[in-house]
Scaffold this motif. Structure first.
Motif, PDB file in Angstrom:
ATOM      1  N   SER A  58       0.835  -1.209   0.000  1.00 44.34           N
ATOM      2  CA  SER A  58       0.000   0.000   0.000  1.00 44.34           C
ATOM      3  C   SER A  58       0.865   1.251   0.000  1.00 44.34           C
ATOM      4  O   SER A  58       0.575   2.225  -0.721  1.00 44.34           O
ATOM      5  N   PHE A  59       1.931   1.228   0.797  1.00 43.74           N
ATOM      6  CA  PHE A  59       2.856   2.367   0.822  1.00 43.74           C
ATOM      7  C   PHE A  59       3.471   2.596  -0.551  1.00 43.74           C
ATOM      8  O   PHE A  59       3.524   3.720  -1.060  1.00 43.74           O
ATOM      9  N   LEU A  60       3.917   1.501  -1.186  1.00 49.05           N
ATOM     10  CA  LEU A  60       4.596   1.621  -2.480  1.00 49.05           C
ATOM     11  C   LEU A  60       3.648   2.038  -3.603  1.00 49.05           C
ATOM     12  O   LEU A  60       4.086   2.582  -4.619  1.00 49.05           O
ATOM     13  N   ASP A  68       8.009  11.479   0.403  1.00 47.86           N
ATOM     14  CA  ASP A  68       8.445  12.751   0.982  1.00 47.86           C
ATOM     15  C   ASP A  68       7.434  13.312   1.977  1.00 47.86           C
ATOM     16  O   ASP A  68       7.748  14.246   2.719  1.00 47.86           O
ATOM     17  N   GLU A  69       6.232  12.739   1.998  1.00 50.18           N
ATOM     18  CA  GLU A  69       5.193  13.208   2.908  1.00 50.18           C
ATOM     19  C   GLU A  69       5.166  12.437   4.224  1.00 50.18           C
ATOM     20  O   GLU A  69       4.399  12.764   5.132  1.00 50.18           O
ATOM     21  N   LEU A  70       5.990  11.407   4.332  1.00 47.05           N
ATOM     22  CA  LEU A  70       6.059  10.580   5.532  1.00 47.05           C
ATOM     23  C   LEU A  70       7.451  10.663   6.135  1.00 47.05           C
ATOM     24  O   LEU A  70       8.439  10.848   5.416  1.00 47.05           O
ATOM     25  N   MET A  77       9.593   1.551   9.659  1.00 48.05           N
ATOM     26  CA  MET A  77       8.846   0.609  10.503  1.00 48.05           C
ATOM     27  C   MET A  77       7.896  -0.256   9.686  1.00 48.05           C
ATOM     28  O   MET A  77       7.656  -1.421  10.028  1.00 48.05           O
ATOM     29  N   PHE A  78       7.353   0.274   8.572  1.00 45.65           N
ATOM     30  CA  PHE A  78       6.552  -0.568   7.674  1.00 45.65           C
ATOM     31  C   PHE A  78       7.362  -1.801   7.263  1.00 45.65           C
ATOM     32  O   PHE A  78       6.900  -2.940   7.343  1.00 45.65           O
ATOM     33  N   ASN A 173       9.034   4.368  -5.230  1.00 48.39           N
ATOM     34  CA  ASN A 173      10.496   4.400  -5.160  1.00 48.39           C
ATOM     35  C   ASN A 173      11.108   4.269  -6.549  1.00 48.39           C
ATOM     36  O   ASN A 173      12.051   4.977  -6.912  1.00 48.39           O
ATOM     37  N   GLU A 174      10.557   3.345  -7.340  1.00 49.65           N
ATOM     38  CA  GLU A 174      11.131   3.044  -8.659  1.00 49.65           C
ATOM     39  C   GLU A 174      11.053   4.226  -9.619  1.00 49.65           C
ATOM     40  O   GLU A 174      11.928   4.407 -10.470  1.00 49.65           O
ATOM     41  N   GLU A 175      10.007   5.035  -9.492  1.00 47.74           N
ATOM     42  CA  GLU A 175       9.797   6.101 -10.475  1.00 47.74           C
ATOM     43  C   GLU A 175      10.747   7.277 -10.294  1.00 47.74           C
ATOM     44  O   GLU A 175      10.860   8.129 -11.176  1.00 47.74           O
TER      45      GLU A 175
END
Length: 228
Positions: A58-60, A68-70, A77-78, A173-175
């Motif tokens: 879900s995060f990815l 950048d918002e977290l 921890m995720f 992350n990949e983008e």
């Protein structure tokens, strides 16, 4: 760091996205099985195979916002929770003399979440991340797949759509090519700090073959193969 009394070994294969980690981890598993070793292949994030893996998915997919918002601690921890759910299973397997080959482990957390820090902040973040995952079984050897991010992006474009992305071509992350470059550089920095084994995936702009890379990993593998 937790030091296990165990006859088994934990080998980790790390690197940026699309650096060939899964291919080489599975190749190493095959080679070890040919030697008669008891081997388990694992990969992180665990994605669709566990509920905590789904949190990472879900995060990815950006469902918690852009990275950048977290805070980096929340992101870390995720990933750490995903690994800790398997801790006891892995410890038991290692006590029985098995070899675990991991396609990513907590070294990814360190490399990705500390990549944008420098100086004292970098040192503090790395120290916090290492402590966060210190009660997991610790690796006997860590291989870093040193891949140029631009080459990796080209390989990424050739991948089939992956289930955890639910139709997206790349995760958050990949983008980010610039971020991937920072992570690639950070892996090398950390490898020097912690004596990880660096495997060059290219010669100049030419990508090395799967067999060339795999043969070097096998040659540089430094664990006891007389465990079973």
């Amino acid at each position: 760091m937790e030091l296990d009394e165990r006859p088994g070994s934990l080998v980790v294969i790390e690197g940026i996205d699309s650096s060939g980690k899964k291919t080489q981890a599975k190749r190493l598993v095959r080679k070890l099985k040919e030697q008669g070793e008891k081997v388990k292949y694992v990969e992180f994030p665990s994605y669709g195979s566990s509920e905590l893996g789904e949190v990472v998915s879900s995060f990815l997919r950006g469902e918690f916002g852009d990275r950048d918002e977290l805070s980096k601690e929340v992101i870390a921890m995720f990933y750490a929770m995903d690994r800790y759910q398997f801790r006891d299973e892995y410890k038991e397997f290692l006590k029985e003399g098995g070899i675990i080959v991991a396609n990513r482990y907590f070294q990814s957390n360190i490399a990705f979440q500390s990549a944008e820090y420098e100086g004292e902040e970098f040192e503090e973040m790395v120290d916090w991340l290492r402590k966060l995952e210190s009660r997991l079984p610790q690796p006997d050897q860590v291989f870093i797949m040193d891949m140029d991010p631009e080459i990796a992006q080209g390989l990424m474009a050739e991948k089939d759509l992956r289930d955890y992305l639910q139709g997206m071509e790349k995760d958050i992350n990949e983008e980010k090519v610039g971020f991937q470059r920072k992570v690639a550089e950070n892996y090398l920095k950390l490898a020097e700090m912690y004596d990880w084994t660096v495997i060059s995936c290219s010669e100049g702009r030419e990508l090395r073959t799967i067999d060339e890379i795999g043969d070097e990993i096998w040659t540089r593998l430094d664990i006891d193969l007389d465990q079973g």
